[in-house]
Write an enzyme that holds these catalytic residues in place. Structure first.
Site, PDB file in Angstrom:
ATOM      1  N   SER A  86       0.686  -1.332  -0.175  1.00  0.00           N
ATOM      2  CA  SER A  86      -0.013   0.126  -0.055  1.00  0.00           C
ATOM      3  C   SER A  86       0.837   1.416  -0.026  1.00  0.00           C
ATOM      4  O   SER A  86       1.776   1.215  -0.710  1.00  0.00           O
ATOM      5  CB  SER A  86      -0.955   0.068   1.231  1.00  0.00           C
ATOM      6  OG  SER A  86      -2.195   0.365   0.996  1.00  0.00           O
ATOM      7  N   ASP A 114      -8.057  -5.494  -6.146  1.00  0.00           N
ATOM      8  CA  ASP A 114      -7.852  -4.387  -5.410  1.00  0.00           C
ATOM      9  C   ASP A 114      -8.059  -3.326  -6.266  1.00  0.00           C
ATOM     10  O   ASP A 114      -7.556  -2.973  -7.018  1.00  0.00           O
ATOM     11  CB  ASP A 114      -6.073  -4.704  -5.068  1.00  0.00           C
ATOM     12  CG  ASP A 114      -6.050  -3.291  -4.236  1.00  0.00           C
ATOM     13  OD1 ASP A 114      -6.855  -2.719  -3.521  1.00  0.00           O
ATOM     14  OD2 ASP A 114      -4.774  -3.223  -4.068  1.00  0.00           O
ATOM     15  N   HIS A 121      -6.146  -6.599  -1.722  1.00  0.00           N
ATOM     16  CA  HIS A 121      -5.081  -5.244  -1.425  1.00  0.00           C
ATOM     17  C   HIS A 121      -3.823  -6.319  -0.688  1.00  0.00           C
ATOM     18  O   HIS A 121      -4.164  -6.934   0.208  1.00  0.00           O
ATOM     19  CB  HIS A 121      -5.685  -4.344  -0.329  1.00  0.00           C
ATOM     20  CG  HIS A 121      -4.947  -3.205  -0.396  1.00  0.00           C
ATOM     21  ND1 HIS A 121      -4.324  -2.754  -1.535  1.00  0.00           N
ATOM     22  CD2 HIS A 121      -4.934  -2.366   0.572  1.00  0.00           C
ATOM     23  CE1 HIS A 121      -3.717  -1.568  -1.040  1.00  0.00           C
ATOM     24  NE2 HIS A 121      -3.774  -1.292   0.263  1.00  0.00           N
TER      25      HIS A 121
END
Ligand SMILES: *[C@@H]1O[C@H](CO)[C@@H](O)[C@H](O)[C@H]1NC(C)=O
Ligand SMILES: *[C@@H]1O[C@H](CO)[C@@H](O)[C@H](O)[C@H]1NC(C)=O
Ligand SMILES: *[C@@H]1O[C@H](CO)[C@@H](O)[C@H](O)[C@H]1NC(C)=O
Ligand SMILES: *[C@@H]1O[C@H](CO)[C@@H](O)[C@H](O)[C@H]1NC(C)=O
Ligand SMILES: *[C@@H]1O[C@H](CO)[C@@H](O)[C@H](O)[C@H]1NC(C)=O
Ligand SMILES: *[C@@H]1O[C@H](CO)[C@@H](O)[C@H](O)[C@H]1NC(C)=O
Ligand SMILES: *[C@@H]1O[C@H](CO)[C@@H](O)[C@H](O)[C@H]1NC(C)=O
Ligand SMILES: *[C@@H]1O[C@H](CO)[C@@H](O)[C@H](O)[C@H]1NC(C)=O
Length: 493
Positions: A179, A431, A456
């Site tokens: 991320s 994602d 994710h």
């Protein structure tokens, strides 16, 4: 028909492990958004020692000469001195122990690579506060919350570890992050190739900035996840916004809605935008954590949670507003009440308190401007354009600063990253953050790995019996690259 809601221009700011915040919805909660998640009992035990490093508050100027304690976690049970690599997690916007516990991949491969694991906390999150409990109290103190300062922290810490840890002088360092942490891992390799030999940037939307990707792609992916997980699922969610407008137009309807959703406090007319923002954020979060097994990342959820959500929305697309909203209220409970322990649903809460929402919001209001928009056609949300000026005004009102829309492009190379090397960009097909990710390889050492069934940064999680083959393959490739980089490093030293 009711006039379209006068919502905010502003779309959303996404907390990057990644929570969506509507600025409007955010204001009242900026300091008070709290967790509905309890700490996980699902992750395997991890053992680490906690250390604190004296870090410069300002790496780039000389007037502010103070230091602060940066927290980092270390596990060296499998490490081979004099050459074993260091896998270095570049902490993102939250408590580092939470990322540590949720990055099972590093724990799973430590023994095979004879590696030391280090998890470094990002400044202004968790315990790493440059000005203690005053860090968020004014714009002067917040001024040192930038990705550049964070990268410098990581580089300085790595240099110090290599210098001071007996047997670490010849340890090659690989950066790993997911991320926003993945963006940092990639950027660390780009900016400090003398410090890390390579990086794994998992689900890292380094291109989610102005002018790099279409602003609607993110929500399109969210909507596809729902469309593919059950009949009429995304269609019924798309209709729900009008149904909410219809029902909430009367006092009786507001009362009904509050009861139907089991809300902690009754909705008032002026809360409807917040309520819709909360629902939207819920669908986005589900898309991020649509994992193939029961997990507790943002919330405790069943396996393939969107499929479960969609079982509550499998009905005709012309049912009455109240029937439709009844289905929606059952569907959101999958997210908020899977464990059966929610007394009521709180529209101010969506995810774990391990994330630092205020900090991420500040970062979004300065460097990390990520345009988002919806059109209600290609996605299942109410149409909302991206409006930079309005966003900037909100930021100014909140923090006294204005975002620099083009800075990320200038400082991190925009879409032309071809001169770099030894970075793996992994992305999951489920994602929504894939929208801003690098999904095509540039060269043999700047590679993209796609995990079609992954949400994710699924690849960073612990191995699990329900892992789809695509993520097993991705992890295998990632380790193969690590070994290659380590070999290159060794042959040069
Ligand atoms: C809802 O969440 C907000 C923000 O965390 C909190 O201040 C409030 O007390 C919560 N309300 C209830 C009834 O739990
Ligand atoms: C830091 O700045 C203060 C105030 O200007 C000064 O008194 C002090 O000597 C400086 N310390 C260092 C280590 O430079
Ligand atoms: C992470 O795991 C450690 C050890 O199991 C635990 O003490 C800590 O509370 C966990 N942190 C979070 C945020 O869940
Ligand atoms: C920070 O902590 C100090 C000492 O514990 C306290 O006096 C002060 O009021 C706190 N400040 C804030 C903004 O909470
Ligand atoms: C909302 O109200 C309008 C006007 O009464 C109606 O046409 C529509 O079917 C209602 N519901 C939805 C979901 O659009
Ligand atoms: C989905 O909606 C269509 C159109 O309203 C309807 O004909 C169909 O029966 C619905 N499917 C299910 C499984 O409810
Ligand atoms: C959560 O689930 C439990 C058990 O099914 C139920 O008793 C409770 O009312 C639910 N809470 C909400 C807010 O729906
Ligand atoms: C991208 O950057 C490389 C290396 O600096 C440069 O050679 C190339 O011309 C650039 N490509 C474009 C399309 O700007």
């Amino acid at each position: 028909m009711q006039a379209p809601v006068k919502t905010v221009f502003l779309s959303q700011v996404l907390l990057i492990v990644f929570i969506i915040l509507h600025v409007e919805a955010l204001k009242p909660h900026l300091l008070s958004r709290r967790s509905v998640t309890r700490s996980s009992s699902l992750h395997r035990s991890v053992f680490y020692k906690t250390f604190y490093f004296d870090q410069q508050i300002d790496h780039f100027g000389f007037l502010e000469n103070g230091t602060f304690k940066q927290r980092y976690l270390v596990n060296d049970e499998h490490w081979h001195k004099n050459g074993g690599p260091i896998l270095f997690y570049t902490g993102n916007e939250g408590d580092i122990t939470w990322f540590c516990n949720n990055t099972g991949f590093m724990w799973d491969i430590a023994e095979e690579l004879a590696a030391m694991l280090v998890f470094a906390e990002h400044r202004y999150y968790g315990e790493s506060m440059p000005f203690g409990n005053e860090s968020y109290s004014n714009a002067k103190y917040l001024n040192y919350l930038t990705s550049e300062q964070a990268l410098a922290d990581f580089a300085v810490l790595i240099k110090s570890l290599k210098k001071t840890l007996p047997g670490a002088q010849n340890s090659p360092v690989i950066a790993i992050g997911g991320s926003y942490g993945g963006m940092l891992a990639a950027w660390l390799r780009m900016k400090y190739p003398n410090v890390v030999i390579g990086s794994l940037a998992a689900s890292a939307p380094i291109w989610q900035f102005s002018g790099m990707v279409p602003c609607g792609d993110f929500y399109k992916i969210v909507s596809q996840d729902f469309a593919n997980s059950g009949i009429n699922c995304s269609k019924n969610i798309r209709r729900s916004w009008t149904a909410i407008n219809n029902v909430s137009s009367t006092a009786e309807g507001l009362q009904w809605l509050s009861q139907e959703f089991g809300l902690c406090s009754s909705l008032k007319e002026e809360d409807i935008n917040d309520f819709k923002a909360w629902l939207q954020e819920t669908w986005v979060n589900l898309a991020m954590v649509d994992y193939p097994y029961e997990a507790n990342f943002l919330q405790h959820l069943p396996r393939w949670p969107i499929k479960v959500v969609c079982t509550h929305l499998r009905f005709d697309t012309d049912v009455s507003d109240k029937q439709l909203l009844h289905g929606i209220s059952q569907a959101v409970r999958v997210y908020y009440n899977y464990t059966g322990s929610a007394v009521c649903l709180n529209v101010s809460e969506t995810a774990t308190e391990s994330l630092g929402i205020r900090g991420w919001f500040y970062q979004s209001c300065t460097e990390m401007v990520m345009p988002m928009c919806t059109d209600g056609v290609q996605d299942m949300f109410e149409a909302m354009a991206w409006n930079f000026q309005a966003f900037s005004d909100e930021c100014y009102a909140l923090f006294g600063v204005r975002p620099r829309e083009d800075w990320a492009d200038t400082v991190y190379g925009g879409k032309n990253i071809s001169s770099h090397s030894n970075i793996i960009f992994s992305n999951g097909g489920l994602d929504p953050w894939m929208s801003g990710g690098v999904t095509k390889s540039f060269s043999e050492s700047l590679v993209a790995i796609l995990i079609p069934d992954g949400a994710h940064h699924l690849d960073l999680r612990f191995n699990n019996e329900y892992d789809p083959p695509s993520v097993l393959l991705a992890r295998e490739l990632e380790v193969k690259y690590f070994k290659q980089w380590i070999k290159q490093y060794k042959s040069a030293h």
